[in-house]
Design a protein around this motif. Structure first.
Motif, PDB file in Angstrom:
ATOM      1  N   THR A 113       0.826  -1.211   0.000  1.00 61.04           N
ATOM      2  CA  THR A 113       0.000   0.000   0.000  1.00 61.04           C
ATOM      3  C   THR A 113       0.857   1.256   0.000  1.00 61.04           C
ATOM      4  OG1 THR A 113      -1.769  -1.189   1.138  1.00 61.04           O
ATOM      5  CG2 THR A 113      -1.871   1.213   1.184  1.00 61.04           C
ATOM      6  N   GLY A 114       1.937   1.251   0.731  1.00 59.19           N
ATOM      7  CA  GLY A 114       2.832   2.407   0.760  1.00 59.19           C
ATOM      8  C   GLY A 114       3.416   2.713  -0.607  1.00 59.19           C
ATOM      9  N   LEU A 115       3.822   1.681  -1.340  1.00 57.43           N
ATOM     10  CA  LEU A 115       4.387   1.907  -2.664  1.00 57.43           C
ATOM     11  C   LEU A 115       3.303   2.328  -3.656  1.00 57.43           C
ATOM     12  CD1 LEU A 115       7.137   1.983  -3.965  1.00 57.43           C
ATOM     13  CD2 LEU A 115       6.778  -0.383  -4.711  1.00 57.43           C
ATOM     14  N   ALA A 116       2.100   1.789  -3.512  1.00 59.79           N
ATOM     15  CA  ALA A 116       0.986   2.226  -4.358  1.00 59.79           C
ATOM     16  C   ALA A 116       0.722   3.714  -4.162  1.00 59.79           C
ATOM     17  CB  ALA A 116      -0.265   1.410  -4.051  1.00 59.79           C
ATOM     18  N   ARG A 117       0.777   4.162  -2.933  1.00 56.12           N
ATOM     19  CA  ARG A 117       0.564   5.598  -2.640  1.00 56.12           C
ATOM     20  C   ARG A 117       1.695   6.457  -3.222  1.00 56.12           C
ATOM     21  NH1 ARG A 117      -1.338   4.177   3.366  1.00 56.12           N
ATOM     22  NH2 ARG A 117      -3.546   3.866   2.913  1.00 56.12           N
ATOM     23  N   PHE A 118       2.932   5.960  -3.145  1.00 55.30           N
ATOM     24  CA  PHE A 118       4.053   6.682  -3.751  1.00 55.30           C
ATOM     25  C   PHE A 118       3.780   6.903  -5.242  1.00 55.30           C
ATOM     26  CE2 PHE A 118       7.892   6.421  -6.338  1.00 55.30           C
ATOM     27  CZ  PHE A 118       8.644   7.470  -5.836  1.00 55.30           C
ATOM     28  N   TYR A 119       3.412   5.835  -5.947  1.00 53.98           N
ATOM     29  CA  TYR A 119       3.178   5.961  -7.386  1.00 53.98           C
ATOM     30  C   TYR A 119       1.916   6.768  -7.705  1.00 53.98           C
ATOM     31  CZ  TYR A 119       7.222   3.437  -8.884  1.00 53.98           C
ATOM     32  OH  TYR A 119       8.532   3.091  -9.127  1.00 53.98           O
ATOM     33  N   ARG A 120       0.930   6.776  -6.810  1.00 54.46           N
ATOM     34  CA  ARG A 120      -0.237   7.652  -6.999  1.00 54.46           C
ATOM     35  C   ARG A 120       0.205   9.104  -7.006  1.00 54.46           C
ATOM     36  NH1 ARG A 120      -3.936   7.699  -2.178  1.00 54.46           N
ATOM     37  NH2 ARG A 120      -2.179   8.917  -1.446  1.00 54.46           N
ATOM     38  N   GLU A 121       1.079   9.482  -6.088  1.00 49.33           N
ATOM     39  CA  GLU A 121       1.561  10.859  -6.031  1.00 49.33           C
ATOM     40  C   GLU A 121       2.410  11.194  -7.254  1.00 49.33           C
ATOM     41  OE1 GLU A 121       0.571  13.163  -3.805  1.00 49.33           O
ATOM     42  OE2 GLU A 121      -0.748  11.583  -3.077  1.00 49.33           O
ATOM     43  N   LEU A 122       3.116  10.208  -7.783  1.00 47.78           N
ATOM     44  CA  LEU A 122       3.978  10.421  -8.943  1.00 47.78           C
ATOM     45  C   LEU A 122       3.179  10.454 -10.244  1.00 47.78           C
ATOM     46  CD1 LEU A 122       7.098  10.665  -9.279  1.00 47.78           C
ATOM     47  CD2 LEU A 122       7.094   8.228  -9.812  1.00 47.78           C
ATOM     48  N   LEU A 123       2.175   9.578 -10.383  1.00 49.76           N
ATOM     49  CA  LEU A 123       1.469   9.407 -11.649  1.00 49.76           C
ATOM     50  C   LEU A 123      -0.003   9.795 -11.627  1.00 49.76           C
ATOM     51  CD1 LEU A 123       2.837   5.840 -12.478  1.00 49.76           C
ATOM     52  CD2 LEU A 123       3.623   8.016 -13.439  1.00 49.76           C
ATOM     53  N   GLY A 124      -0.571   9.987 -10.440  1.00 47.17           N
ATOM     54  CA  GLY A 124      -2.012  10.204 -10.338  1.00 47.17           C
ATOM     55  C   GLY A 124      -2.732   8.872 -10.345  1.00 47.17           C
ATOM     56  N   GLY A 125      -4.030   8.910 -10.121  1.00 46.25           N
ATOM     57  CA  GLY A 125      -4.817   7.688 -10.157  1.00 46.25           C
ATOM     58  C   GLY A 125      -5.442   7.363  -8.818  1.00 46.25           C
ATOM     59  N   GLU A 126      -5.913   6.134  -8.721  1.00 44.34           N
ATOM     60  CA  GLU A 126      -6.656   5.704  -7.541  1.00 44.34           C
ATOM     61  C   GLU A 126      -6.066   4.406  -6.992  1.00 44.34           C
ATOM     62  OE1 GLU A 126     -11.256   4.567  -6.308  1.00 44.34           O
ATOM     63  OE2 GLU A 126     -10.827   5.320  -8.315  1.00 44.34           O
ATOM     64  N   VAL A 127      -5.728   4.425  -5.716  1.00 41.20           N
ATOM     65  CA  VAL A 127      -5.193   3.237  -5.040  1.00 41.20           C
ATOM     66  C   VAL A 127      -6.349   2.332  -4.628  1.00 41.20           C
ATOM     67  CG1 VAL A 127      -3.974   2.424  -2.973  1.00 41.20           C
ATOM     68  CG2 VAL A 127      -3.114   4.418  -4.226  1.00 41.20           C
ATOM     69  N   ASN A 128      -6.197   1.053  -4.945  1.00 43.99           N
ATOM     70  CA  ASN A 128      -7.135  -0.004  -4.546  1.00 43.99           C
ATOM     71  C   ASN A 128      -8.578   0.265  -4.968  1.00 43.99           C
ATOM     72  OD1 ASN A 128      -5.046  -1.482  -3.494  1.00 43.99           O
ATOM     73  ND2 ASN A 128      -5.347  -0.766  -1.419  1.00 43.99           N
ATOM     74  N   ARG A 129      -8.741   0.786  -6.173  1.00 45.35           N
ATOM     75  CA  ARG A 129     -10.081   0.952  -6.736  1.00 45.35           C
ATOM     76  C   ARG A 129     -10.715  -0.435  -6.871  1.00 45.35           C
ATOM     77  NH1 ARG A 129     -10.339   3.365 -12.575  1.00 45.35           N
ATOM     78  NH2 ARG A 129     -10.349   1.202 -13.245  1.00 45.35           N
ATOM     79  N   PRO A 130     -11.992  -0.578  -6.512  1.00 40.97           N
ATOM     80  CA  PRO A 130     -12.625  -1.889  -6.656  1.00 40.97           C
ATOM     81  C   PRO A 130     -12.492  -2.410  -8.095  1.00 40.97           C
ATOM     82  CG  PRO A 130     -14.030  -0.428  -5.391  1.00 40.97           C
ATOM     83  CD  PRO A 130     -12.897   0.413  -5.919  1.00 40.97           C
ATOM     84  N   ASP A 131     -12.052  -3.643  -8.221  1.00 38.88           N
ATOM     85  CA  ASP A 131     -11.819  -4.261  -9.525  1.00 38.88           C
ATOM     86  C   ASP A 131     -11.956  -5.768  -9.329  1.00 38.88           C
ATOM     87  OD1 ASP A 131     -10.484  -5.472 -11.818  1.00 38.88           O
ATOM     88  OD2 ASP A 131      -9.593  -3.496 -12.199  1.00 38.88           O
TER      89      ASP A 131
END
Length: 130
Positions: A23-41
């Motif tokens: 989760t921490g790395l997902a948040r890092f890349y969200r800040e770098l690239l934009g987007g949504e962490v753990n969107r239902p899929d």
């Protein structure tokens, strides 16, 4: 099948990066690239060991916790990159400053005009003037 025809076996679903904190790395890349962490899929079950990032460009990155994760040491062949991302940016200096502020580490400034950084889990990525 004639020469030049190609057989598609599958489609890229996502790029998965091993790391110590999904989760921490997902948040890092969200800040770098934009987007949504753990969107239902329906394709993934997210939890402490697996996280996703759906970017606005449609790319999906996934992050898988590995207890004994060994970060790459660019350009050391004993600890190879395994995977890296190239990011087009309009301003290299500003992008580098922002990435460092998010927890990235600068690994190399190439005189040809690109930068190699590592994310907080040690995965190298390149910033290129877009």
């Amino acid at each position: 099948m004639s020469k030049g025809d190609s057989l598609v076996i599958g489609n890229l679903q996502c790029v998965v990066l091993d790391c110590p904190d999904a989760t921490g790395l997902a948040r890092f890349y969200r800040e770098l690239l934009g987007g949504e962490v753990n969107r239902p899929d329906r394709r993934w079950a997210v939890n402490d060991d697996f996280a996703t990032l759906h970017t606005g460009a449609g790319l999906v990155l996934a992050f898988q916790r590995v207890a004994d994760h060994r970060p790459a040491r660019w350009p050391d062949g004993e600890h190879p990159q395994q995977v890296h991302l190239d990011l087009d940016v309009p301003d290299l200096d500003r992008a580098q400053e922002q990435a460092l502020g998010l927890g990235a580490t600068l690994l190399h400034v190439d005189p040809r005009g690109w930068r190699v950084l590592a994310d907080p889990a040690g995965h190298p990525f390149c910033l290129l003037r877009g």
